[in-house]
Design a protein around this motif. Structure first.
Motif, PDB file in Angstrom:
ATOM      1  N   ILE A  22      -8.032   8.233 -14.883  1.00 48.70           N
ATOM      2  CA  ILE A  22      -6.643   8.265 -14.429  1.00 48.70           C
ATOM      3  C   ILE A  22      -6.500   9.212 -13.233  1.00 48.70           C
ATOM      4  CG2 ILE A  22      -4.300   8.952 -15.085  1.00 48.70           C
ATOM      5  CD1 ILE A  22      -5.011   8.106 -17.946  1.00 48.70           C
ATOM      6  N   LEU A  23      -7.079  10.398 -13.338  1.00 47.13           N
ATOM      7  CA  LEU A  23      -6.982  11.375 -12.251  1.00 47.13           C
ATOM      8  C   LEU A  23      -7.635  10.863 -10.975  1.00 47.13           C
ATOM      9  CD1 LEU A  23      -7.705  14.721 -14.167  1.00 47.13           C
ATOM     10  CD2 LEU A  23      -5.512  13.917 -13.277  1.00 47.13           C
ATOM     11  N   GLU A  24      -8.808  10.263 -11.107  1.00 45.97           N
ATOM     12  CA  GLU A  24      -9.493   9.729  -9.929  1.00 45.97           C
ATOM     13  C   GLU A  24      -8.682   8.629  -9.273  1.00 45.97           C
ATOM     14  OE1 GLU A  24     -12.188  10.813  -8.388  1.00 45.97           O
ATOM     15  OE2 GLU A  24     -12.244  12.474  -9.810  1.00 45.97           O
ATOM     16  N   GLN A  25      -8.099   7.762 -10.086  1.00 44.59           N
ATOM     17  CA  GLN A  25      -7.304   6.663  -9.541  1.00 44.59           C
ATOM     18  C   GLN A  25      -6.039   7.186  -8.853  1.00 44.59           C
ATOM     19  OE1 GLN A  25      -5.280   3.816 -12.204  1.00 44.59           O
ATOM     20  NE2 GLN A  25      -6.509   2.226 -11.204  1.00 44.59           N
ATOM     21  N   GLU A  26      -5.396   8.182  -9.450  1.00 42.68           N
ATOM     22  CA  GLU A  26      -4.198   8.741  -8.840  1.00 42.68           C
ATOM     23  C   GLU A  26      -4.525   9.425  -7.506  1.00 42.68           C
ATOM     24  OE1 GLU A  26      -2.387  11.276 -11.693  1.00 42.68           O
ATOM     25  OE2 GLU A  26      -1.388   9.630 -12.766  1.00 42.68           O
ATOM     26  N   LYS A  27      -5.660  10.137  -7.448  1.00 47.30           N
ATOM     27  CA  LYS A  27      -6.075  10.747  -6.189  1.00 47.30           C
ATOM     28  C   LYS A  27      -6.314   9.686  -5.113  1.00 47.30           C
ATOM     29  CE  LYS A  27      -8.274  14.880  -8.148  1.00 47.30           C
ATOM     30  NZ  LYS A  27      -9.555  15.608  -8.337  1.00 47.30           N
ATOM     31  N   LYS A  28      -6.907   8.573  -5.538  1.00 52.29           N
ATOM     32  CA  LYS A  28      -7.167   7.494  -4.594  1.00 52.29           C
ATOM     33  C   LYS A  28      -5.854   6.896  -4.085  1.00 52.29           C
ATOM     34  CE  LYS A  28     -10.548   4.912  -5.767  1.00 52.29           C
ATOM     35  NZ  LYS A  28     -11.374   3.910  -6.453  1.00 52.29           N
ATOM     36  N   LEU A  35       0.824  -1.205   0.000  1.00 50.19           N
ATOM     37  CA  LEU A  35       0.000   0.000   0.000  1.00 50.19           C
ATOM     38  C   LEU A  35       0.863   1.263   0.000  1.00 50.19           C
ATOM     39  CD1 LEU A  35      -2.839  -0.859   2.557  1.00 50.19           C
ATOM     40  CD2 LEU A  35      -2.968  -0.877   0.068  1.00 50.19           C
ATOM     41  N   CYS A  36       2.023   1.217   0.659  1.00 49.98           N
ATOM     42  CA  CYS A  36       2.890   2.397   0.747  1.00 49.98           C
ATOM     43  C   CYS A  36       3.441   2.814  -0.609  1.00 49.98           C
ATOM     44  CB  CYS A  36       4.051   2.133   1.707  1.00 49.98           C
ATOM     45  SG  CYS A  36       3.565   2.090   3.442  1.00 49.98           S
ATOM     46  N   THR A  37       3.521   1.886  -1.544  1.00 46.68           N
ATOM     47  CA  THR A  37       4.048   2.197  -2.877  1.00 46.68           C
ATOM     48  C   THR A  37       2.982   2.054  -3.953  1.00 46.68           C
ATOM     49  OG1 THR A  37       4.809  -0.093  -3.104  1.00 46.68           O
ATOM     50  CG2 THR A  37       6.384   1.506  -2.226  1.00 46.68           C
ATOM     51  N   LEU A  38       1.729   2.044  -3.544  1.00 46.81           N
ATOM     52  CA  LEU A  38       0.639   1.860  -4.497  1.00 46.81           C
ATOM     53  C   LEU A  38       0.602   3.008  -5.507  1.00 46.81           C
ATOM     54  CD1 LEU A  38      -1.789   0.007  -5.129  1.00 46.81           C
ATOM     55  CD2 LEU A  38      -3.187   1.537  -3.738  1.00 46.81           C
ATOM     56  N   GLY A  39       0.607   2.672  -6.771  1.00 42.53           N
ATOM     57  CA  GLY A  39       0.577   3.677  -7.817  1.00 42.53           C
ATOM     58  C   GLY A  39       1.942   4.155  -8.260  1.00 42.53           C
ATOM     59  N   LEU A  40       3.004   3.745  -7.561  1.00 38.59           N
ATOM     60  CA  LEU A  40       4.352   4.179  -7.925  1.00 38.59           C
ATOM     61  C   LEU A  40       5.073   3.177  -8.819  1.00 38.59           C
ATOM     62  CD1 LEU A  40       5.611   5.577  -4.493  1.00 38.59           C
ATOM     63  CD2 LEU A  40       4.569   6.820  -6.395  1.00 38.59           C
ATOM     64  N   GLN A  41       4.675   1.902  -8.747  1.00 37.92           N
ATOM     65  CA  GLN A  41       5.366   0.893  -9.552  1.00 37.92           C
ATOM     66  C   GLN A  41       4.958   0.953 -11.011  1.00 37.92           C
ATOM     67  OE1 GLN A  41       3.556   0.215  -6.868  1.00 37.92           O
ATOM     68  NE2 GLN A  41       4.715  -1.009  -5.385  1.00 37.92           N
ATOM     69  N   GLN A  42       3.661   1.260 -11.247  1.00 38.68           N
ATOM     70  CA  GLN A  42       3.182   1.275 -12.632  1.00 38.68           C
ATOM     71  C   GLN A  42       3.733   2.490 -13.354  1.00 38.68           C
ATOM     72  OE1 GLN A  42      -1.068   1.185 -12.620  1.00 38.68           O
ATOM     73  NE2 GLN A  42      -1.201  -0.389 -11.048  1.00 38.68           N
ATOM     74  N   GLU A  43       3.947   2.349 -14.606  1.00 35.12           N
ATOM     75  CA  GLU A  43       4.411   3.464 -15.414  1.00 35.12           C
ATOM     76  C   GLU A  43       3.300   4.503 -15.502  1.00 35.12           C
ATOM     77  OE1 GLU A  43       6.304   4.399 -19.840  1.00 35.12           O
ATOM     78  OE2 GLU A  43       5.731   2.360 -19.266  1.00 35.12           O
ATOM     79  N   ASN A  44       3.636   5.722 -15.031  1.00 34.74           N
ATOM     80  CA  ASN A  44       2.681   6.837 -14.976  1.00 34.74           C
ATOM     81  C   ASN A  44       1.536   6.551 -14.008  1.00 34.74           C
ATOM     82  OD1 ASN A  44       4.127   8.260 -16.933  1.00 34.74           O
ATOM     83  ND2 ASN A  44       2.991   7.275 -18.586  1.00 34.74           N
ATOM     84  N   VAL A  80      -4.258   6.738  -0.252  1.00 36.32           N
ATOM     85  CA  VAL A  80      -3.818   5.485   0.375  1.00 36.32           C
ATOM     86  C   VAL A  80      -2.419   5.648   0.946  1.00 36.32           C
ATOM     87  CG1 VAL A  80      -3.185   3.088  -0.097  1.00 36.32           C
ATOM     88  CG2 VAL A  80      -5.325   3.999  -0.993  1.00 36.32           C
ATOM     89  N   ARG A  81      -1.493   6.199   0.169  1.00 36.79           N
ATOM     90  CA  ARG A  81      -0.118   6.358   0.648  1.00 36.79           C
ATOM     91  C   ARG A  81      -0.053   7.364   1.810  1.00 36.79           C
ATOM     92  NH1 ARG A  81       0.934   6.928  -4.928  1.00 36.79           N
ATOM     93  NH2 ARG A  81       1.813   9.010  -4.619  1.00 36.79           N
ATOM     94  N   LYS A  82      -0.905   8.385   1.750  1.00 33.01           N
ATOM     95  CA  LYS A  82      -0.962   9.340   2.866  1.00 33.01           C
ATOM     96  C   LYS A  82      -1.424   8.652   4.150  1.00 33.01           C
ATOM     97  CE  LYS A  82      -3.404  13.531   4.306  1.00 33.01           C
ATOM     98  NZ  LYS A  82      -4.410  14.549   3.945  1.00 33.01           N
ATOM     99  N   GLU A 118      -2.869   2.162 -19.974  1.00 36.80           N
ATOM    100  CA  GLU A 118      -3.012   2.967 -21.183  1.00 36.80           C
ATOM    101  C   GLU A 118      -4.456   3.050 -21.666  1.00 36.80           C
ATOM    102  OE1 GLU A 118      -0.412   1.464 -24.106  1.00 36.80           O
ATOM    103  OE2 GLU A 118       1.432   2.037 -23.066  1.00 36.80           O
ATOM    104  N   ASN A 119      -5.287   2.045 -21.353  1.00 37.85           N
ATOM    105  CA  ASN A 119      -6.654   2.036 -21.867  1.00 37.85           C
ATOM    106  C   ASN A 119      -7.619   2.860 -21.007  1.00 37.85           C
ATOM    107  OD1 ASN A 119      -6.596   0.403 -19.669  1.00 37.85           O
ATOM    108  ND2 ASN A 119      -7.648  -1.330 -20.605  1.00 37.85           N
ATOM    109  N   GLN A 120      -7.115   3.525 -19.986  1.00 41.02           N
ATOM    110  CA  GLN A 120      -7.974   4.349 -19.140  1.00 41.02           C
ATOM    111  C   GLN A 120      -8.085   5.759 -19.714  1.00 41.02           C
ATOM    112  OE1 GLN A 120      -5.854   3.816 -15.420  1.00 41.02           O
ATOM    113  NE2 GLN A 120      -7.606   2.724 -14.573  1.00 41.02           N
ATOM    114  N   ILE A 121      -9.253   6.351 -19.570  1.00 41.22           N
ATOM    115  CA  ILE A 121      -9.457   7.721 -20.035  1.00 41.22           C
ATOM    116  C   ILE A 121      -8.902   8.681 -18.983  1.00 41.22           C
ATOM    117  CG2 ILE A 121     -11.473   7.096 -21.402  1.00 41.22           C
ATOM    118  CD1 ILE A 121     -13.241   8.122 -19.203  1.00 41.22           C
ATOM    119  N   PRO A 122      -8.583   9.922 -19.340  1.00 37.74           N
ATOM    120  CA  PRO A 122      -7.938  10.850 -18.409  1.00 37.74           C
ATOM    121  C   PRO A 122      -8.690  11.059 -17.100  1.00 37.74           C
ATOM    122  CG  PRO A 122      -7.822  11.696 -20.646  1.00 37.74           C
ATOM    123  CD  PRO A 122      -8.667  10.460 -20.711  1.00 37.74           C
ATOM    124  N   THR A 123     -10.020  11.130 -17.160  1.00 41.77           N
ATOM    125  CA  THR A 123     -10.780  11.350 -15.921  1.00 41.77           C
ATOM    126  C   THR A 123     -10.588  10.197 -14.949  1.00 41.77           C
ATOM    127  OG1 THR A 123     -12.452  12.541 -17.203  1.00 41.77           O
ATOM    128  CG2 THR A 123     -13.060  11.826 -14.980  1.00 41.77           C
TER     129      THR A 123
END
Length: 869
Positions: A363-369, A343-352, A373-375, A356-361
Motif C-alpha cells: 500500500i505504501l509503495e503504491q501510494e508513493k508511486k 493521471l492527475c487524480t490517480l489514487g484519489l478516487q479509490q477509498e484510501n 505521478v500526480r506531482k 483491501e487485499n494488499q499488505i501495508p508495505t
C-alpha cells in the motif's frame, strides 16, 4: 544517573552505596572509547615525518612507508603537486601512486579518481602527457569489483574522452572495446562498454561510426542481460545525434521499436524515454505511423499490467503532447487529454487509495508511486494548457487545476505552486479564473507550498491586477476581496514558524503591493505589521526586510498626513527608542530611505535625527552611525545644505575628540578620511554626478507629485464625490515625467480635474513653476520645532500662493493634517506630535547653532557599552 534531590540528606546505607558505584561504572564505560581513540606514543612516532623533507620527498615517503590514511592524503594532494612541480611529480610520485592503487581500498580509489579528474580539468599538463601518464591507470581500474569505484573511474574516463585526439581514442579505447563488449566478458565490462560507446559517437565521422561502432551497438542491444540492453538503449540518444537523421531512421529506430517490446520493464522504460527525447529528429510520417502507436500502447499497458512506466509516462507527457501535437486527430487529442486528467487524480478516487487485499508495505509503495505521478502531472500542467489552448482552459482543465491545488499531498501542491506563474502567463486575460486557487495556495498549511508560490508573487499579483474580463480596471483587485486577508495570514503563519528565510522572502515580495492594492489598504493592513516586526522580531534579516518594505510603502503612500505619521513613528519609536536594538534598526531604515527617496526628503525629515545619534550612549550605535555618515553626506547639496554640512562636521569633530571607545574611534578615523575624499554635489547639474542627479530629480518630482495628486483628489471628491483611481494617478505620474535632459527648474505639466478649464490648467502650471523654482530655497529650521511652525515657515519660503486656491499646492499646515476622524487613526499614531523638519535654504548659521543647543536631548538610560545595557 539520577542525582539525589537538592536538600535531601545523603544516604550511606549499603544499597545506596552500591547504587552510586554502579553509576560510577557507567561513567567509566562511557569514557573508555575516548581513551581508546587516542594515539599511543608508538603510533605517533610512526605517523611523524621529518619536517625538512620537500613536498615531493614527503609524498614519496608516505606512499612507500606510510599508512593508508597518509597515502590517501598524498593522492588527494596530487593536483597541488602537479601545479607546483609537474615534472618531478610525474617522475617520482605517479609511479608510487600506480603501485599503491593495485592494493588500495575503496576510499583511496575514489580519491584517486577524483584527483585524476581535477588534474585534467586544471590542465596542469598537456593532453599528450596526460594520456601517456594517466590514461592507462584509469583504464586499468574501470572494472574494479566495487561498483562505486568502477563508476568513479568511468566518469573520469568519459571526461578524458572529450579532450583526447582521435588517434589516441582509436588505439587506446575503441580497439580494446571490441573485445570488452563481447558476451564472454563480465556484465560489468559490457555495461562500461555501453557508456563508452555513447561517448565515442560524437568523436568520429559517420563512416567510422557505421563501420566500427554500430555493429557493437546492435550486439549490445541484443545482449542476454536486461541490464546491458537497458544501458545500451539509453545511449541510443547520443548515438542518434552523432550519426544523423538517415542512419537514425534505418538503424536506431528499429532497435528502439524492438526494445520497446522487450520482456524487461526497465528496458521498455528506457526505450520509451529515448523515443520521447528523439521526437525532434523524426519526421511527421515516422511520428504518426511508428511512434504514435507505440505511445498509445505504452499508455494502455501502464494502467493494465505495467505500472512501472507510469511515473516516467506522467513526467514526459507534456513533451510528448508537444512533439506529437500536429498529428493528433480530434479523437486522439481528446483521449490523451482524458488520460492526463485520469493521471492527475490517480489514487484519489479509490477509498484510501488502495485495495483491501494488499499488505501495508504494498500500500505504501503504491501510494508513493501515485503521489509521484500526480506531482509529475502538476509539473506538466503549463504544457497541457498549450495542448488544449488557453481559451479552452475553463472548460477542459479548470477542474483538474482545482484538484491539483487541493491535492492532499504537499509535493503535489508544492509543484503546482511553482508552476502557478507560468499558468497565469498562459491564461493572460483569463487569469481571473484562478483567483480562488491563488488564495487557496496562499492559505496552504504547508510553508513549503507558500515558499514556492512567493518566488513569483509580484508577477502573479501584477497579472491579477491588470488581467481579467475587462481591459480597464479602475479599482485594483476588486474581484479578489480575499487577497489581503490571505496575504496577512500567510505572513503571520511564516512569522510563527522557525523558517525565517521564508518569512524574509515574503516580506521582500510585499514590496510589490503599492502597484497592486490601494495606498489606504496598505496603510491600515500592512504598515503597522511592518513596525511590529521591526521592533519585536528576533531575526535580523527579517527585521531588515520589514524595514525596506516599510520604506517602499512610505514611498508610494498617497496621503501626506499618513506619511507624516509614519515618519514621526520611525523617529520616536526607533530613532529615540529606549532599546539600542531599535536605534540600530532606525539606522538600517535610514539607509533604505537614502536609497529609495530623494535627497531633499531625507534631509528634511531624517538628517538631524540621524546625526543626533552621535551622542548615543551605546558604542554599537555610534559605530553603525559612523559607517552610515558617508551616505548621509552624499544627500547634501551645496550651497543649499551648507548649514547641514556644518552640523555634520561639528558632530564628526566631537566624535573625534571625545570618543573613548577604541573600536568606535578607529571607525571614526576611517570615516573622516572617507568624508574628506568625498566630492560634494552642487545644486546645479555636474557632469560627474549627472546620472545620479537625474535619478534624484525624478524621485523628487514624484514626491512633489504626490502632494499635488492628493490636492487634485480632494478637489475631485468635492466636485464629483468620487475618489481618484490608482490607474489615473499612475497615468498622471507618467504624464508628468519630463525628458531627462531638461533642467530641474522647468515646470512639470499635470492634468487638472476633468471639469477644469484651460485657465485652471495655466494656473496649475504657473503654481508648479513657482514651486519648482523655489523648492531648494526653503528656510532652515530647528530640528525639533513644532510641526505647525516648521511647515508654515517652509511654506512661506518655498511655496508662493497660487492665483487660484483651487489649484494651489497643498500646504503642510492643512487643517486636515491637524484633526482626523478618531475612528481612522490607529492608537499608536499621534498626528499632533511635531516632526523634525529641515528645509533647504539660506538661513543663518546662528539660528542653526542655537536650535541645536536649545533642543532637548533624549534621556539616556543606557551606559556607554557595546552590548545591550
Amino acid at each position: 544517573m539520577h542525582p539525589p534531590p537538592p536538600g535531601a540528606a545523603m544516604d550511606f546505607s549499603q544499597n545506596s552505596l552500591f547504587g552510586y558505584m554502579e553509576d560510577l561504572q557507567e561513567l567509566t564505560i562511557i569514557e573508555r572509547p575516548v581513551r581508546r581513540s587516542l594515539k599511543t606514543p608508538e603510533e605517533i612516532e610512526r605517523l611523524t615525518v621529518d619536517e625538512d623533507l620537500s613536498d615531493i620527498e614527503r609524498a614519496v615517503y608516505l606512499l612507500s612507508a606510510g599508512q593508508d590514511i597518509q597515502g590517501t592524503s598524498v593522492i588527494a594532494n596530487l593536483p597541488c603537486l602537479m601545479r607546483q612541480n609537474p615534472a618531478e611529480t610525474l617522475r617520482r610520485v605517479l609511479p608510487k601512486v600506480r603501485e599503491v592503487l593495485h592494493v588500495a581500498g575503496v576510499e583511496m580509489q575514489l580519491t584517486a579518481a577524483a584527483s585524476f579528474l581535477t588534474v585534467l580539468q586544471e590542465e596542469s599538463v598537456s593532453i599528450h602527457t596526460y594520456a601517456h601518464s594517466f590514461l592507462q591507470v584509469i583504464l586499468l581500474h574501470l572494472e574494479h569489483r566495487d561498483t562505486g569505484v568502477s563508476n568513479a573511474w568511468l566518469e573520469t574516463l568519459l571526461s578524458v574522452i572529450e579532450v583526447l585526439p582521435k588517434e589516441t581514442l582509436r588505439h587506446e579505447i575503441l580497439n580494446p572495446l571490441v573485445s570488452k563488449a563481447q558476451l564472454s566478458q563480465t556484465v560489468q565490462s559490457r555495461l562500461v562498454s555501453c557508456k563508452i560507446l555513447g561517448k565515442l559517437t560524437n568523436k568520429f565521422d559517420a563512416h567510422t561510426i557505421k563501420r566500427e561502432i554500430l555493429p557493437l551497438v546492435k550486439s549490445l542491444c541484443q545482449d542476454v542481460e536486461y541490464e546491458v540492453r537497458s544501458c545500451m538503449c539509453r545511449q541510443l540518444e547520443n548515438i542518434a545525434q552523432g550519426i544523423g537523421t538517415e542512419l537514425t531512421k534505418s538503424v536506431v529506430l528499429p532497435e528502439l521499436i524492438e526494445l520497446s517490446r522487450d520482456e524487461g520493464s526497465s528496458v521498455r522504460l528506457a526505450a520509451f524515454e529515448t523515443l520521447v527525447n528523439l521526437l525532434d529528429i523524426f519526421d511527421t510520417d515516422d511520428r504518426s505511423q511508428t511512434i504514435l502507436p507505440l505511445v498509445k500502447s505504452f499508455c494502455e499497458k501502464s494502467f493494465k499490467a505495467d505500472e512501472s512506466i507510469l511515473i516516467s509516462l506522467s513526467f514526459h507527457l507534456g513533451k510528448l503532447c508537444h512533439g506529437l501535437y500536429g498529428i493528433f486527430t480530434p479523437d486522439q487529442h481528446l483521449r490523451f487529454l482524458e488520460f492526463y486528467k485520469k493521471l492527475c487524480t490517480l489514487g484519489l478516487q479509490q477509498e484510501n487509495g488502495h485495495n483491501e487485499n494488499q499488505i501495508p508495505t504494498q500500500i505504501l509503495e503504491q501510494e508513493k508511486k501515485y503521489i509521484s505521478v500526480r506531482k509529475n502531472c502538476a509539473y506538466n500542467f503549463p504544457a497541457m494548457i498549450v495542448f488544449v489552448d488557453p481559451k479552452n482552459f475553463h472548460m477542459e482543465l479548470y477542474s483538474t487545476f482545482f484538484c491539483l491545488c487541493h491535492d492532499p499531498e504537499v509535493p503535489v501542491r508544492y509543484t503546482i505552486a511553482i508552476c502557478f506563474y507560468e499558468v497565469s502567463k498562459l491564461l493572460n486575460s483569463g487569469v481571473y479564473l484562478i483567483h480562488k486557487e491563488l488564495i487557496t495556495l496562499l492559505q496552504d498549511e504547508s510553508l513549503e507550498v507558500l515558499d514556492a508560490l512567493i518566488d513569483h508573487l509580484p508577477e502573479i499579483l501584477e497579472l491579477m491586477s491588470t488581467g481579467g474580463e475587462s481591459s480597464v480596471q479602475e479599482n485594483k483587485l476588486l474581484s479578489l476581496p480575499d487577497l489581503i486577508p490571505a496575504l496577512t495570514a500567510a505572513e503571520q503563519r511564516a512569522a510563527a514558524s522557525l523558517k525565517w528565510r521564508t518569512h524574509e522572502k515574503l516580506l521582500q515580495k510585499y514590496a510589490c503591493l503599492p502597484h497592486v492594492i490601494s495606498s489606504d489598504q496598505i496603510y491600515y493592513r500592512f504598515l503597522q505589521r511592518m513596525f511590529t516586526i521591526m521592533m519585536t522580531n528576533n531575526v535580523l534579516p527579517v527585521q531588515k526586510a520589514a524595514s525596506r518594505t516599510l520604506c517602499i510603502f512610505l514611498r508610494y503612500n498617497r496621503k501626506q498626513e499618513q506619511r507624516h505619521e509614519v515618519i514621526q513613528k520611525l523617529i520616536e519609536q526607533l530613532g529615540q527608542g529606549k532599546s539600542y536594538w531599535n536605534r540600530l534598526r532606525f539606522l538600517d531604515t535610514c539607509e533604505c530611505i537614502i536609497e529609495i527617496f530623494s535627497k531633499s526628503f531625507f534631509c528634511k525629515y531624517f538628517f538631524l535625527p540621524v546625526i543626533e545619534l552621535t551622542h548615543d550612549p551605546v558604542a554599537n550605535v555610534r559605530m553603525k552611525l559612523c559607517c552610515l555618515l558617508p551616505k548621509v553626506k552624499s544627500t547634501l547639496k551645496i550651497p543649499a545644505d551648507k548649514h547641514l554640512l556644518q552640523q555634520l562636521e561639528m558632530c564628526v569633530r566631537k566624535l573625534l575628540c571625545q570618543e573613548k571607545d577604541k573600536d568606535v574611534l578607529a571607525i571614526v578615523k576611517r570615516t573622516v578620511l572617507e568624508l574628506d575624499r568625498m566630492e560634494m554635489s552642487m545644486d546645479a547639474f555636474q557632469k560627474k554626478f549627472y546620472e545620479k542627479d537625474l535619478l534624484d530629480q525624478e524621485k523628487e518630482r514624484e514626491e512633489l507629485l504626490l502632494l499635488e495628486m492628493e490636492q487634485l483628489e480632494k478637489e475631485k471628491q468635492q466636485n464629483d464625490g468620487r475618489p481618484m483611481s490608482d490607474k489615473t494617478f499612475e497615468k498622471k505620474r507618467r504624464d508628468t515625467k519630463t525628458p531627462a535632459a531638461l533642467p530641474k527648474s522647468l515646470p512639470v505639466a499635470v492634468a487638472g480635474p476633468s471639469s477644469g478649464t484651460s485657465s485652471t490648467s495655466k494656473e496649475i502650471k504657473k503654481s508648479k513653476l513657482i514651486r519648482s523654482q523655489s523648492f531648494n530655497n526653503q528656510a532652515f529650521h530647528a530640528k525639533y520645532g513644532n510641526l505647525d511652525k516648521c511647515t508654515s515657515k517652509s511654506s512661506a519660503a518655498a511655496y508662493t500662493p497660487s492665483v487660484s486656491a483651487k489649484t494651489s499646492v497643498i500646504s503642510l499646515t492643512d487643517n486636515s493634517f491637524r484633526t482626523r476622524n478618531a475612528n481612522s487613526v490607529p492608537a499608536s499614531f499621534s498626528p499632533n506630535t511635531p516632526l523634525p523638519s529641515t528645509s533647504r535654504g539660506t538661513g543663518n548659521s546662528a539660528d542653526a547653532k542655537s536650535s541645536g543647543k536649545d533642543a532637548q536631548p533624549r534621556k539616556a538610560t543606557l551606559k556607554s557599552r557595546k552590548s545591550n545595557p
